[in-house]
Write an enzyme that holds these catalytic residues in place. Structure first.
Site, mmCIF file in Angstrom:
data_model
loop_
_atom_site.group_PDB
_atom_site.id
_atom_site.type_symbol
_atom_site.label_atom_id
_atom_site.label_comp_id
_atom_site.label_asym_id
_atom_site.label_seq_id
_atom_site.Cartn_x
_atom_site.Cartn_y
_atom_site.Cartn_z
ATOM 1 N N GLU A 25 23.443 -11.096 -4.110
ATOM 2 C CA GLU A 25 23.441 -9.568 -3.182
ATOM 3 C C GLU A 25 24.793 -9.393 -2.785
ATOM 4 O O GLU A 25 24.775 -8.062 -3.638
ATOM 5 C CB GLU A 25 22.076 -9.106 -2.324
ATOM 6 C CG GLU A 25 22.087 -7.813 -2.179
ATOM 7 C CD GLU A 25 20.756 -7.474 -0.909
ATOM 8 O OE1 GLU A 25 20.590 -7.225 -0.405
ATOM 9 O OE2 GLU A 25 20.529 -9.041 -0.518
ATOM 10 N N HIS A 26 24.478 -10.159 -1.687
ATOM 11 C CA HIS A 26 26.368 -10.103 -0.845
ATOM 12 C C HIS A 26 26.932 -10.653 -1.318
ATOM 13 O O HIS A 26 26.152 -12.197 -1.124
ATOM 14 C CB HIS A 26 26.072 -9.758 -0.042
ATOM 15 C CG HIS A 26 24.734 -8.864 0.775
ATOM 16 N ND1 HIS A 26 23.704 -9.360 1.164
ATOM 17 C CD2 HIS A 26 24.604 -7.408 0.715
ATOM 18 C CE1 HIS A 26 23.148 -8.510 1.623
ATOM 19 N NE2 HIS A 26 23.991 -6.637 1.792
ATOM 20 N N ASP A 82 26.494 -2.992 5.587
ATOM 21 C CA ASP A 82 25.863 -2.620 5.560
ATOM 22 C C ASP A 82 25.316 -1.450 6.657
ATOM 23 O O ASP A 82 24.227 -1.121 6.860
ATOM 24 C CB ASP A 82 24.851 -3.950 6.231
ATOM 25 C CG ASP A 82 23.799 -5.110 6.437
ATOM 26 O OD1 ASP A 82 23.970 -4.441 5.002
ATOM 27 O OD2 ASP A 82 23.559 -6.178 6.675
ATOM 28 N N HIS A 117 14.836 12.617 -43.088
ATOM 29 C CA HIS A 117 15.593 12.438 -43.065
ATOM 30 C C HIS A 117 16.428 12.656 -43.944
ATOM 31 O O HIS A 117 17.455 14.261 -43.427
ATOM 32 C CB HIS A 117 16.402 11.188 -42.373
ATOM 33 C CG HIS A 117 15.582 10.929 -40.736
ATOM 34 N ND1 HIS A 117 13.959 10.325 -40.076
ATOM 35 C CD2 HIS A 117 16.122 10.543 -39.408
ATOM 36 C CE1 HIS A 117 13.907 10.064 -39.401
ATOM 37 N NE2 HIS A 117 14.713 10.485 -38.711
ATOM 38 N N GLU A 144 17.864 3.893 -45.470
ATOM 39 C CA GLU A 144 16.677 3.217 -44.786
ATOM 40 C C GLU A 144 15.831 3.940 -45.212
ATOM 41 O O GLU A 144 14.548 3.231 -45.030
ATOM 42 C CB GLU A 144 16.715 3.345 -43.437
ATOM 43 C CG GLU A 144 18.254 3.160 -42.735
ATOM 44 C CD GLU A 144 17.637 3.328 -41.411
ATOM 45 O OE1 GLU A 144 19.113 2.871 -40.604
ATOM 46 O OE2 GLU A 144 17.534 4.424 -40.415
ATOM 47 N N GLN A 200 22.356 -12.099 7.912
ATOM 48 C CA GLN A 200 21.947 -12.015 7.077
ATOM 49 C C GLN A 200 20.900 -13.159 6.857
ATOM 50 O O GLN A 200 19.406 -12.497 6.665
ATOM 51 C CB GLN A 200 21.887 -12.553 5.516
ATOM 52 C CG GLN A 200 23.362 -11.559 5.397
ATOM 53 C CD GLN A 200 23.297 -10.311 5.216
ATOM 54 O OE1 GLN A 200 21.800 -9.678 4.254
ATOM 55 N NE2 GLN A 200 23.194 -9.774 6.273
ATOM 56 N N HIS A 260 17.719 -11.601 9.006
ATOM 57 C CA HIS A 260 16.717 -10.524 8.865
ATOM 58 C C HIS A 260 15.344 -10.640 8.573
ATOM 59 O O HIS A 260 13.725 -10.111 8.746
ATOM 60 C CB HIS A 260 17.259 -10.352 6.852
ATOM 61 C CG HIS A 260 18.295 -8.873 7.143
ATOM 62 N ND1 HIS A 260 17.780 -8.068 7.201
ATOM 63 C CD2 HIS A 260 19.280 -8.789 6.616
ATOM 64 C CE1 HIS A 260 19.334 -7.033 6.840
ATOM 65 N NE2 HIS A 260 19.347 -7.515 6.758
ATOM 66 N N SER A 265 16.793 -10.610 1.819
ATOM 67 C CA SER A 265 18.075 -10.198 1.257
ATOM 68 C C SER A 265 18.875 -11.676 1.161
ATOM 69 O O SER A 265 18.089 -12.127 1.151
ATOM 70 C CB SER A 265 19.002 -10.290 3.158
ATOM 71 O OG SER A 265 19.718 -9.402 2.967
ATOM 72 N N GLN A 272 0.861 -1.316 0.336
ATOM 73 C CA GLN A 272 0.018 0.016 0.166
ATOM 74 C C GLN A 272 0.698 1.317 -0.575
ATOM 75 O O GLN A 272 0.446 2.060 -0.425
ATOM 76 C CB GLN A 272 -0.518 -0.626 1.010
ATOM 77 C CG GLN A 272 -0.476 -0.024 2.640
ATOM 78 C CD GLN A 272 -0.416 -1.616 3.449
ATOM 79 O OE1 GLN A 272 -0.558 -2.260 2.214
ATOM 80 N NE2 GLN A 272 -0.109 -1.657 4.528
ATOM 81 N N ASN A 314 9.877 -7.142 1.489
ATOM 82 C CA ASN A 314 10.190 -7.828 1.550
ATOM 83 C C ASN A 314 9.162 -8.329 0.117
ATOM 84 O O ASN A 314 9.083 -7.717 -1.028
ATOM 85 C CB ASN A 314 8.628 -8.684 2.541
ATOM 86 C CG ASN A 314 7.836 -7.824 2.175
ATOM 87 O OD1 ASN A 314 6.762 -7.418 1.214
ATOM 88 N ND2 ASN A 314 6.649 -7.660 3.433
#
Length: 436
Positions: free
Chosen positions: A333-334, A367, A426, A421, A266, A269, A244, A191, A218
């Protein structure tokens, strides 16, 4: 953690071994997010409020970061905490100021024809700061400060309200102040993303639509960002930045206690977080898994970590070259390199959001306080995308200047190519620059 002999797997087996948690693509999440997005688009702030009450138990609320509010938040924290926040904020600011893109020099490709790249900040940014089970005020620093350095004029920060409906953690207020924000919105989940996408009016203020969405979250937040940018006229998004991920490549000389601590850092998390250990040493894997269990016994967020470890993998590889191949396939990611000569592995790594080199480079330092942003691509997006930097909040445009002599020299070639073309208009526009 599930143990896997990586070397014995075929291509399909390796793909399965590196699969992300199924919940990230859960149809229920996709459908649930779609319902929220459509409702907010139709009813605005009223819909955001209803979904917030239903999912978070509290309505959206704007917290003005006034001098009085900031002073009260600082007073509620021990001096060591406010000093740590100041150190982190300053390091983030220094790093991003030093890496802010600048206009390129003029490049003359033909005498009289010059071009350059010019950088400009985007107009507005929606900054999603995860919360809920833990107030991730560090993510606020990692988003709001680079946006300020880039020159973004309108930064709107949103974060889920505390579970009990109370005021935000004092550190969140101090982080907002350190970032130069004048307000913080307590609204989270899909939301919040919908509010940033369509706009929403409330009794204490208005969230206006933004040009680009930023921040991790998430599965619901990640899906909401995906649906937002897919809509006609919807905002751009920074990257897939979901739950993560951490992959640790460790050789037989690594310290199992440190490797286990990094994996758990991690895993705690989120239940959807994923950690992977890759090593050529069966002994190191066995010792690390035993150490994980030992450390779990005293970990406050052990239930969350255990849920995450159900998706974890321990891959035994033939050698470190094969370990790097696995890392590049996964695109973590890490990525932590805990080997004897960790820097020697760097040239082999082509896909990772952030790389932590050697025993002393704890992912936790990145981090919180090293300087680069910890908002990084997940779900394999590191194979084609980098993490948040100042350039993430900017666009670039090419700028061209042409003299009369330059046009006379270049226009005939351009006109010829246009006619090849079949684009006669052009070609004529080019011809007019030559007097022909």
């Amino acid at each position: 953690m599930r143990r896997i002999d990586w070397s014995s797997l075929d291509a399909s087996g390796r793909k399965a071994a590196l699969a992300r948690p199924a919940r990230r693509g859960d149809a229920a999440v996709v459908d649930g997010v779609r319902a929220i997005m459509e409702d907010v688009q139709a009813r605005g702030g009223a819909a955001v409020t209803e979904w917030s009450l239903r999912l978070d138990g509290a309505p959206p609320r704007r917290i003005a970061v006034t001098p009085e509010v900031e002073a009260a938040a600082r007073a509620a924290l021990p001096p060591s905490a406010t000093r740590a926040l100041r150190i982190a904020a300053e390091n983030v600011r220094v790093f991003h100021e030093a890496t802010r893109p600048e206009d390129s020099p003029w490049i003359e490709t033909t005498p009289g024809v010059r071009s350059r790249l010019a950088w400009r900040s985007i107009g507005s940014a929606g900054l999603y700061v995860p919360g809920g089970t833990a107030p991730l005020f560090s993510s606020l620093l990692m988003l709001a400060i680079p946006a300020a350095v880039a020159g973004v004029k309108r930064r709107i920060a949103v974060t889920p309200p505390p579970r009990d409906g109370a005021d935000p953690h004092p550190a969140m207020i101090v982080a907002a102040a350190e970032s130069g924000l004048d307000a913080l919105w307590l609204v989270g989940g899909a939301q919040a993303i919908a509010a940033l996408t369509f706009g929403a009016a409330f009794e204490d203020g208005e969230i206006e639509p933004v040009d680009k969405l930023f921040g991790p979250g998430n599965a619901w937040v990640a899906e909401a960002k995906k649906q937002a940018t897919a809509r006609s006229g919807g905002p751009a998004v920074d990257m897939p930045a979901g739950p993560s991920e951490l992959m640790v490549i460790a050789d037989r000389h690594a310290d199992p206690e440190i490797v286990a601590a990094d994996l758990l850092s991690q895993a705690e998390h989120d239940a959807d977080a994923q950690v992977l250990l890759v090593s050529e040493s069966r002994g190191l894997i066995e010792a690390t898994l035993a150490e994980v269990e030992r450390q779990l016994e005293t970990l406050p967020r052990a239930p969350i970590a255990r849920a995450s470890l159900a998706q974890a993998r321990a891959l035994q590889v033939r050698d470190l070259a094969e370990a790097c191949e696995a890392a590049n396939t996964y695109g973590p990611e890490h990525l932590s390199l805990q080997t004897v000569d960790a820097e020697a592995l760097l040239p082999r790594i082509t896909a990772a959001g952030a790389v932590f080199v050697g025993r002393w480079a704890a992912e936790t330092l990145g981090d919180y306080a090293a300087g680069p942003s910890h908002v990084l691509p997940t779900d394999g997006a590191a194979r084609t995308l980098g993490g948040i930097c100042t350039a993430s909040f900017m666009t670039w445009m090419s700028v061209q200047t042409v003299t009369e002599a330059g046009a006379a020299q270049l226009a005939p070639a351009a006109a010829r190519l246009a006619r090849m073309e079949g684009l006669e208009a052009h070609a004529r526009a080019a011809d007019l620059r030559t007097g022909s």
